[in-house]
Design an enzyme around this catalytic site. Structure first.
Site, short mmCIF file in Angstrom:
data_model
loop_
_atom_site.label_atom_id
_atom_site.label_comp_id
_atom_site.label_asym_id
_atom_site.label_seq_id
_atom_site.Cartn_x
_atom_site.Cartn_y
_atom_site.Cartn_z
N HIS A 135 -4.53 2.04 5.91
CA HIS A 135 -4.13 0.89 5.09
C HIS A 135 -4.83 -0.40 5.51
O HIS A 135 -4.49 -1.47 5.04
CB HIS A 135 -2.61 0.72 5.23
CG HIS A 135 -1.93 0.04 4.09
ND1 HIS A 135 -1.70 0.63 2.87
CD2 HIS A 135 -1.39 -1.21 3.97
CE1 HIS A 135 -1.07 -0.19 2.06
NE2 HIS A 135 -0.87 -1.32 2.71
N ASP A 146 -3.22 6.94 5.28
CA ASP A 146 -2.41 5.73 5.13
C ASP A 146 -0.96 6.02 5.52
O ASP A 146 -0.30 6.87 4.91
CB ASP A 146 -2.48 5.25 3.68
CG ASP A 146 -1.93 3.86 3.48
OD1 ASP A 146 -0.95 3.50 4.16
OD2 ASP A 146 -2.46 3.14 2.62
N SER A 173 -2.55 -3.36 -1.47
CA SER A 173 -1.15 -3.08 -1.16
C SER A 173 -0.23 -3.78 -2.15
O SER A 173 -0.28 -3.51 -3.35
CB SER A 173 -0.85 -3.48 0.29
OG SER A 173 0.38 -2.96 0.72
#
Length: 221
Positions: free
Chosen positions: A199, A164, A83
């Site tokens: 995610h 995600d 991320s």
């Protein structure tokens, strides 16, 4: 950890931000300040004394480890992250190539913020940390802008999940497009779309061994 140990690779996990700097507002938002340092060197005077995570990762941490006398080969380094950390891994790696230092042999990322100058997470960070705002961020800390400036070979692996919830913040397709326009083929830049993954930790844990073996190819060459 198991795969890294089997390959003889040491793993280091840096923090996301400085701690205890005492800057007004640094603990207010989860996506800024103590929650998200964005692995840059701040130029806004409010943040520039403490928020220098780029230098922390590339210079300070290796120096600390070297002084500790650990049995590490500092001529063989690679970098990866998730991320915001994926954004950091890509930009730190590309910056090392653009500077000619070539500190890292490879980079990989899970769900990275690939084009931060065009998404809310990145524009918030750049506007806050950098005196030159988003324009400065795009020039120095945007992987999609940076990949087009790199000449010669690169070694990059990116994984992201189709489920995600933050995909609109990531732009892996834009990064891949910029890489191809710059002449970096599927051997140099691999961007893999993983169906149904989000995610989370489970996404990372599923493909972490792939990333360790990817880096091992270059670290042990």
């Amino acid at each position: 950890m198991r795969d890294a140990a089997a390959q003889g690779i040491a793993l280091l996990f840096p923090d996301t931000s400085p701690r205890g700097a005492g800057i007004d507002g640094e603990d207010v938002d989860w996506d800024f300040g103590s929650g998200a340092g964005f692995y840059l060197n701040a130029t806004n005077p409010k943040w520039s004394k403490h928020y220098n995570m780029f230098s922390h990762v590339t210079q300070e941490l290796p120096q600390v480890l070297e002084k500790a006398g650990l049995p590490l080969d500092f001529t063989r380094q690679s970098i990866f992250g998730h991320s915001m950390g994926g954004h950091g891994a890509l930009t730190v790696y590309l910056a090392s190539l653009l500077s000619g230092m070539k500190q890292y042999r490879s980079a990989s990322a899970f769900s990275p913020i690939c084009e931060p100058s065009e998404v809310p997470w990145g524009t918030k960070a750049f506007s806050g940390y950098l005196a030159g705002g988003v324009a400065e961020g795009k020039d120095r800390y945007d992987a999609t802008a940076m990949i087009g400036k790199v000449k010669g070979a690169v070694n990059i692996l990116v994984d992201y999940g189709t489920a995600d919830n933050f995909l609109y913040q990531l732009h892996p397709d834009k990064f891949l497009e910029a890489a191809r326009v710059a002449g970096h083929d599927e051997v140099q830049v691999r961007v893999r779309k993983q169906e149904g993954y989000d995610h989370s930790y489970y996404f990372i844990s599923t493909f972490a061994s792939d990333h360790i073996h990817f880096h091992a190819n270059f670290l042990k060459a």
